[in-house]
Scaffold this motif. Structure first.
Motif, short mmCIF file in Angstrom:
data_model
loop_
_atom_site.label_atom_id
_atom_site.label_comp_id
_atom_site.label_asym_id
_atom_site.label_seq_id
_atom_site.Cartn_x
_atom_site.Cartn_y
_atom_site.Cartn_z
N GLY A 41 0.82 -1.20 0.00
CA GLY A 41 0.00 0.00 0.00
C GLY A 41 0.86 1.25 0.00
N PRO A 42 0.23 2.41 -0.05
CA PRO A 42 0.96 3.67 -0.12
C PRO A 42 1.82 3.95 1.11
N LYS A 43 1.51 3.35 2.25
CA LYS A 43 2.34 3.56 3.44
C LYS A 43 3.71 2.93 3.28
N SER A 44 3.82 1.90 2.46
CA SER A 44 5.10 1.21 2.28
C SER A 44 6.06 2.00 1.40
N LEU A 45 5.53 2.81 0.50
CA LEU A 45 6.37 3.50 -0.48
C LEU A 45 7.43 4.40 0.16
N PRO A 46 7.09 5.32 1.08
CA PRO A 46 8.14 6.17 1.65
C PRO A 46 9.18 5.38 2.45
N ILE A 47 8.76 4.30 3.09
CA ILE A 47 9.70 3.47 3.85
C ILE A 47 10.70 2.83 2.91
N ILE A 48 10.20 2.27 1.82
CA ILE A 48 11.07 1.61 0.84
C ILE A 48 11.96 2.63 0.14
N GLU A 49 11.38 3.77 -0.26
CA GLU A 49 12.18 4.78 -0.96
C GLU A 49 13.31 5.31 -0.08
N ALA A 50 13.05 5.50 1.20
CA ALA A 50 14.10 5.98 2.11
C ALA A 50 15.21 4.94 2.24
N ALA A 51 14.85 3.68 2.39
CA ALA A 51 15.85 2.62 2.52
C ALA A 51 16.66 2.48 1.23
N MET A 52 15.99 2.59 0.08
CA MET A 52 16.70 2.49 -1.19
C MET A 52 17.65 3.67 -1.37
N ALA A 53 17.20 4.87 -1.03
CA ALA A 53 18.05 6.06 -1.16
C ALA A 53 19.28 5.94 -0.28
N GLU A 54 19.10 5.42 0.92
CA GLU A 54 20.22 5.24 1.85
C GLU A 54 21.24 4.25 1.29
#
Length: 62
Positions: A41-54
């Protein structure tokens, strides 16, 4: 061991079902493909994007 961040059970199950166990594996998907996984869901997107950016990763472009 996985470098995926902690997600809700539906999203974690969706990634496991898709055979994705790492951020590198997730980077092979486009953002839309990730969001289309059943259970993500949309709640997962910012969590994943932050981890990927890191990790210096991003979603595939196509």
């Amino acid at each position: 061991m996985t470098d995926l961040p902690k997600l809700g059970r539906p999203a974690a199950s969706a990634l496991a079902h898709a055979g994705i166990a790492s951020l590198e594996g997730l980077a092979k998907l486009t953002r839309n493909q990730f969001l289309a996984l059943h259970g993500v869901g949309p709640k997962s997107l910012p969590i994943i994007e932050a981890a990927m950016a890191e990790a210096g990763l991003d979603f595939a472009q196509k």
